[in-house]
Design a protein around this motif. Structure first.
Motif, PDB file in Angstrom:
ATOM      1  N   ASP A   1       4.291 -10.136 -17.223  1.00  0.00           N
ATOM      2  CA  ASP A   1       4.108 -10.729 -15.896  1.00  0.00           C
ATOM      3  C   ASP A   1       5.003 -10.036 -14.875  1.00  0.00           C
ATOM      4  N   ALA A   2       6.176  -9.600 -15.318  1.00  0.00           N
ATOM      5  CA  ALA A   2       7.142  -9.000 -14.397  1.00  0.00           C
ATOM      6  C   ALA A   2       6.565  -7.753 -13.743  1.00  0.00           C
ATOM      7  N   TRP A   3       6.151  -6.775 -14.546  1.00  0.00           N
ATOM      8  CA  TRP A   3       5.661  -5.538 -13.937  1.00  0.00           C
ATOM      9  C   TRP A   3       4.247  -5.675 -13.382  1.00  0.00           C
ATOM     10  N   THR A   4       3.469  -6.610 -13.911  1.00  0.00           N
ATOM     11  CA  THR A   4       2.141  -6.843 -13.346  1.00  0.00           C
ATOM     12  C   THR A   4       2.266  -7.342 -11.909  1.00  0.00           C
ATOM     13  N   HIS A   5       3.208  -8.248 -11.683  1.00  0.00           N
ATOM     14  CA  HIS A   5       3.451  -8.769 -10.330  1.00  0.00           C
ATOM     15  C   HIS A   5       3.980  -7.664  -9.416  1.00  0.00           C
ATOM     16  N   ASP A   6       4.926  -6.884  -9.919  1.00  0.00           N
ATOM     17  CA  ASP A   6       5.489  -5.797  -9.106  1.00  0.00           C
ATOM     18  C   ASP A   6       4.416  -4.801  -8.685  1.00  0.00           C
ATOM     19  N   LEU A   7       3.587  -4.417  -9.631  1.00  0.00           N
ATOM     20  CA  LEU A   7       2.575  -3.403  -9.359  1.00  0.00           C
ATOM     21  C   LEU A   7       1.522  -3.889  -8.371  1.00  0.00           C
ATOM     22  N   ALA A   8       1.314  -5.204  -8.321  1.00  0.00           N
ATOM     23  CA  ALA A   8       0.362  -5.749  -7.342  1.00  0.00           C
ATOM     24  C   ALA A   8       0.832  -5.485  -5.919  1.00  0.00           C
ATOM     25  N   PHE A   9       2.153  -5.372  -5.742  1.00  0.00           N
ATOM     26  CA  PHE A   9       2.708  -5.099  -4.415  1.00  0.00           C
ATOM     27  C   PHE A   9       3.085  -3.634  -4.240  1.00  0.00           C
ATOM     28  N   LEU A  10       2.665  -2.807  -5.177  1.00  0.00           N
ATOM     29  CA  LEU A  10       2.824  -1.363  -5.060  1.00  0.00           C
ATOM     30  C   LEU A  10       1.471  -0.685  -5.223  1.00  0.00           C
ATOM     31  N   SER A  11       0.448  -1.350  -4.722  1.00  0.00           N
ATOM     32  CA  SER A  11      -0.916  -0.887  -4.958  1.00  0.00           C
ATOM     33  C   SER A  11      -1.425   0.083  -3.890  1.00  0.00           C
ATOM     34  N   SER A  12      -0.742   0.168  -2.765  1.00  0.00           N
ATOM     35  CA  SER A  12      -1.205   1.057  -1.691  1.00  0.00           C
ATOM     36  C   SER A  12      -0.199   2.176  -1.455  1.00  0.00           C
ATOM     37  N   LYS A  13      -0.648   3.210  -0.812  1.00  0.00           N
ATOM     38  CA  LYS A  13       0.229   4.335  -0.478  1.00  0.00           C
ATOM     39  C   LYS A  13       1.365   3.856   0.433  1.00  0.00           C
ATOM     40  N   LYS A  14       1.042   2.961   1.355  1.00  0.00           N
ATOM     41  CA  LYS A  14       2.056   2.430   2.263  1.00  0.00           C
ATOM     42  C   LYS A  14       3.161   1.715   1.492  1.00  0.00           C
ATOM     43  N   ASP A  15       2.767   0.869   0.543  1.00  0.00           N
ATOM     44  CA  ASP A  15       3.743   0.134  -0.256  1.00  0.00           C
ATOM     45  C   ASP A  15       4.682   1.088  -0.997  1.00  0.00           C
ATOM     46  N   ARG A  16       4.107   2.124  -1.552  1.00  0.00           N
ATOM     47  CA  ARG A  16       4.892   3.061  -2.346  1.00  0.00           C
ATOM     48  C   ARG A  16       5.792   3.932  -1.468  1.00  0.00           C
ATOM     49  N   GLU A  17       5.329   4.275  -0.286  1.00  0.00           N
ATOM     50  CA  GLU A  17       6.139   5.079   0.629  1.00  0.00           C
ATOM     51  C   GLU A  17       7.372   4.308   1.109  1.00  0.00           C
ATOM     52  N   ILE A  18       7.245   2.990   1.208  1.00  0.00           N
ATOM     53  CA  ILE A  18       8.408   2.171   1.571  1.00  0.00           C
ATOM     54  C   ILE A  18       9.518   2.361   0.533  1.00  0.00           C
ATOM     55  N   GLN A  19       9.145   2.334  -0.732  1.00  0.00           N
ATOM     56  CA  GLN A  19      10.141   2.482  -1.798  1.00  0.00           C
ATOM     57  C   GLN A  19      10.682   3.906  -1.849  1.00  0.00           C
ATOM     58  N   VAL A  20       9.865   4.881  -1.513  1.00  0.00           N
ATOM     59  CA  VAL A  20      10.337   6.263  -1.435  1.00  0.00           C
ATOM     60  C   VAL A  20      11.431   6.374  -0.378  1.00  0.00           C
ATOM     61  N   GLN A  21      11.208   5.738   0.770  1.00  0.00           N
ATOM     62  CA  GLN A  21      12.209   5.769   1.836  1.00  0.00           C
ATOM     63  C   GLN A  21      13.516   5.138   1.378  1.00  0.00           C
ATOM     64  N   LEU A  22      13.437   4.106   0.572  1.00  0.00           N
ATOM     65  CA  LEU A  22      14.660   3.477   0.066  1.00  0.00           C
ATOM     66  C   LEU A  22      15.367   4.380  -0.942  1.00  0.00           C
ATOM     67  N   PHE A  23      14.608   5.085  -1.768  1.00  0.00           N
ATOM     68  CA  PHE A  23      15.219   6.083  -2.651  1.00  0.00           C
ATOM     69  C   PHE A  23      15.961   7.127  -1.811  1.00  0.00           C
TER      70      PHE A  23
END
Length: 264
Positions: free
Chosen positions: A159-181
């Motif tokens: 459930d943990a990673w399934t929930h996380d991945l639901a909010f990392l489903s778009s390019k925009k979502d993933r680019e936000i995390q890239v900026q934090l890296f």
């Protein structure tokens, strides 16, 4: 009690812990800006930094008229929490530190280099590598299962990673995390400032640390004792996401610690 989550999760990571703590405390577990159900602002127009995330979380606490609180931090949560604490250390009644690093001792030289080059290397190749770390395989196998013993049954719910991945489903979502890296090295730069703050203020501190964590290793937990010699330290038989594996044990340690210090 304010629970600050880490990467790549949200308040969902505390779904099992919250009911146990809420028997005695009012619990607030916000999703970081760009995570979970909080707004995911367009990274093309909003640069996502840890300063930005901390400022939004602080505004929430202020809006809720919470004057002082116990702060629980895991992973990214430390970077928000210590920024918030720096604004007014006296608002923090106690710290709960769970695999939340603030010392270089908790990072291998390879990890330190990764965070520093994420900031300095602006090549497309580096960007694409960081972007790959926000994908399905990386979230499951390089985050959640990275420090799980392969010869034992996994004690974490999918459930943990399934929930996380639901909010990392778009390019925009993933680019936000890239900026934090890309902004992560600003935390390493602030480590000495945060350590000085801890040493000067001596907050009541409970450290519950998954000792199998390969990203923030247990040396980072021990390092806290240099500045907080009165802190209570427990190294648990768990990895980076100890709250997923040892929920009841952590809840009991927290409630006992706060009761001993008469923090209500």
């Amino acid at each position: 009690m304010v629970l600050l989550h880490g990467y790549p999760s949200s308040s969902h990571s505390y779904r099992n812990l919250i009911p146990m703590l809420s028997t005695q405390y009012h619990v607030i577990a916000p999703d970081n800006l760009g995570s979970g159900y909080s707004d995911h602002l367009d990274p093309k127009t909003t640069k996502h930094t840890f300063d930005l995330l901390a400022s939004y979380t602080q505004k929430l606490i202020n809006q809720l008229k919470v004057d002082d609180y116990v702060m629980y931090m895991q992973d990214f949560g430390a970077h928000l929490g210590y920024r918030m604490m720096a604004n007014n250390p006296k608002r923090i009644k106690a710290l709960i530190v769970q695999n939340a690093n603030a010392y270089l001792e908790g990072l291998t030289p390879k990890r330190i280099d990764f965070f520093r080059t994420a900031q300095t290397d602006i090549s497309k190749e580096k960007h694409d590598f960081l972007y790959s770390l926000t994908g399905k395989d990386a979230i499951i196998n390089k985050q959640y299962l990275f420090d799980i013993d392969t010869d034992k049954t996994n004690t974490q719910s999918s459930d943990a990673w399934t929930h996380d991945l639901a909010f990392l489903s778009s390019k925009k979502d993933r680019e936000i995390q890239v900026q934090l890296f890309q902004d992560y090295n600003t935390n390493l730069i602030r480590y000495p400032k945060w350590q000085k703050m801890l040493k000067e203020n001596q907050p009541k501190t409970l450290i519950v640390w998954g000792k199998k964590d390969l990203k923030f290793n247990f040396k980072g937990a021990n390092a806290y004792l240099k500045d907080l010699p009165n802190a209570e330290l427990h190294l648990l038989d768990a990895g980076h996401f100890a709250a997923e594996e040892k929920t009841q044990e952590i809840a009991k340690l927290i409630l006992t610690f706060l009761d001993q210090h008469n923090i209500k």
